[in-house]
Write an enzyme that holds these catalytic residues in place. Structure first.
Site, mmCIF file in Angstrom:
data_model
loop_
_atom_site.group_PDB
_atom_site.id
_atom_site.type_symbol
_atom_site.label_atom_id
_atom_site.label_comp_id
_atom_site.label_asym_id
_atom_site.label_seq_id
_atom_site.Cartn_x
_atom_site.Cartn_y
_atom_site.Cartn_z
ATOM 1 N N HIS A 196 0.961 -1.218 0.107
ATOM 2 C CA HIS A 196 0.055 -0.165 -0.012
ATOM 3 C C HIS A 196 0.911 1.249 -0.135
ATOM 4 O O HIS A 196 0.717 2.191 -0.714
ATOM 5 C CB HIS A 196 -0.885 0.041 1.350
ATOM 6 C CG HIS A 196 -1.705 1.320 1.413
ATOM 7 N ND1 HIS A 196 -3.109 1.370 0.856
ATOM 8 C CD2 HIS A 196 -1.448 2.256 1.914
ATOM 9 C CE1 HIS A 196 -3.646 2.551 1.224
ATOM 10 N NE2 HIS A 196 -2.623 3.279 1.863
ATOM 11 N N GLU A 197 1.956 1.175 0.788
ATOM 12 C CA GLU A 197 2.880 2.520 0.868
ATOM 13 C C GLU A 197 3.563 2.553 -0.408
ATOM 14 O O GLU A 197 3.771 3.672 -0.822
ATOM 15 C CB GLU A 197 3.837 2.327 2.321
ATOM 16 C CG GLU A 197 3.058 2.200 3.264
ATOM 17 C CD GLU A 197 2.121 3.385 3.765
ATOM 18 O OE1 GLU A 197 2.483 4.574 3.318
ATOM 19 O OE2 GLU A 197 1.019 3.317 4.075
ATOM 20 N N HIS A 211 1.549 4.434 -2.897
ATOM 21 C CA HIS A 211 1.545 5.776 -3.023
ATOM 22 C C HIS A 211 2.373 6.483 -3.779
ATOM 23 O O HIS A 211 2.398 7.332 -4.717
ATOM 24 C CB HIS A 211 1.539 6.032 -1.340
ATOM 25 C CG HIS A 211 0.293 6.327 -0.573
ATOM 26 N ND1 HIS A 211 -1.033 6.812 -1.280
ATOM 27 C CD2 HIS A 211 -0.135 5.612 0.532
ATOM 28 C CE1 HIS A 211 -1.885 6.634 -0.304
ATOM 29 N NE2 HIS A 211 -1.442 5.871 0.818
ATOM 30 N N GLU A 247 -6.203 7.207 -1.251
ATOM 31 C CA GLU A 247 -5.923 6.144 -0.486
ATOM 32 C C GLU A 247 -6.643 4.861 -1.079
ATOM 33 O O GLU A 247 -6.306 3.846 -1.075
ATOM 34 C CB GLU A 247 -6.784 6.376 0.871
ATOM 35 C CG GLU A 247 -6.087 7.297 1.976
ATOM 36 C CD GLU A 247 -4.697 6.595 2.330
ATOM 37 O OE1 GLU A 247 -4.534 5.308 2.403
ATOM 38 O OE2 GLU A 247 -3.747 7.488 2.833
#
Length: 266
Positions: free
Chosen positions: A124-125, A128, A187
């Site tokens: 997920h990070e 980004h 997100e």
């Protein structure tokens, strides 16, 4: 005359910025080049390593690196070497920065209880960064909070020099717990991209649902630092459940080629 030059420089910067499309087709205003963002990520990560206690447990470091390396090796562009550092802290948190940097706090390992759940957070990070969300955040800070620094940058006076401003925009701040929130759209994009990325790396995307259930229980009603800017727990879990139909086939296709299972230290 100086005032006119400053205004002109700021105008040139804003009119010359790149307008891109995000992975979901959302418009993005990006003021900085990939090289500038990498430079900012390098500088910010170096500062964090000076401020935070770096974990020395060899088994924990090997475990986190195993998970992170499998994820970065599944990226479309593998030419960039990624640096992975474990920070000794009770924070339930992790982050990724432009330039190829991943930080994981040991507190996260108490909530992400296996490699698949840890992969959920790391992917997920990383997502980004891949989606240029860091560039969006820094650009937003430059346009709305930097004041004259925007003109200085346009005129080549200041460069990317205000570390506190830009580290805050990256979600780091002078003290790492400070976060400039990502938007809901960002997100959601990171969730979609992250689940697909972990599946391609041979991690079970179903673990993402269990991970966020664990997250929702951690730290009371507010949850841990990692969730401070994220959608509600129930909304995120529902979205992750809907993603399984697409992510599971990717996982089934990739899991047979996994050579390292990334065993969590006891």
């Amino acid at each position: 005359m100086k005032g006119i030059l400053i205004l002109l420089g700021a105008t040139l910067l804003l009119t010359g910025c790149a307008t891109n499309q995000s992975p979901t087709g959302r418009g993005q205003t990006l003021l900085f080049s990939s090289q500038e963002m990498s430079q900012l990520g390098d500088s910010s990560f170096a500062q964090i390593k000076r401020q935070e206690k770096i974990g020395q447990d060899k088994a924990v470091n090997a475990y986190v690196n195993c998970v992170a390396n499998r994820i970065t090796q599944a990226l479309p562009n593998q030419s960039l070497p990624w640096e992975v550092v474990v920070f000794e802290s009770d924070q339930v948190n992790a982050f990724a920065l432009p330039g190829g940097h991943i930080g994981v706090y040991t507190g996260l390992l108490n909530v992400a209880v296996n490699a698949d759940q840890l992969a959920t957070v790391v992917s997920h990070e990383v997502a980004h960064v891949l989606a240029n969300h860091s560039n969006e955040q820094v650009s937003r800070a430059q346009m709305t909070g930097a004041g004259m620094k925007l003109a200085d940058l346009a005129l080549g006076v200041g460069g990317i020099a205000d570390k506190e401003l830009y580290m805050a925009a990256l979600g780091l701040g002078v003290q790492v717990g400070y976060i400039l929130p990502y938007g809901r759209d960002q997100e959601s994009e990171a969730d979609v991209m992250g689940v697909e990325l972990m599946a391609k790396a041979g991690f079970d995307p179903a673990a993402s649902v269990e991970l966020w259930k664990n997250m929702s229980k951690a730290g009371g009603e507010q949850g841990p630092e990692l969730l401070s800017t994220h959608p509600s727990h129930g909304q995120r879990i529902a979205q992750l459940q809907q993603m399984q139909a697409k992510a599971q086939p990717l996982y089934q296709a990739s899991k047979g080629s996994v050579k390292n299972s990334c065993q969590r230290p006891k």
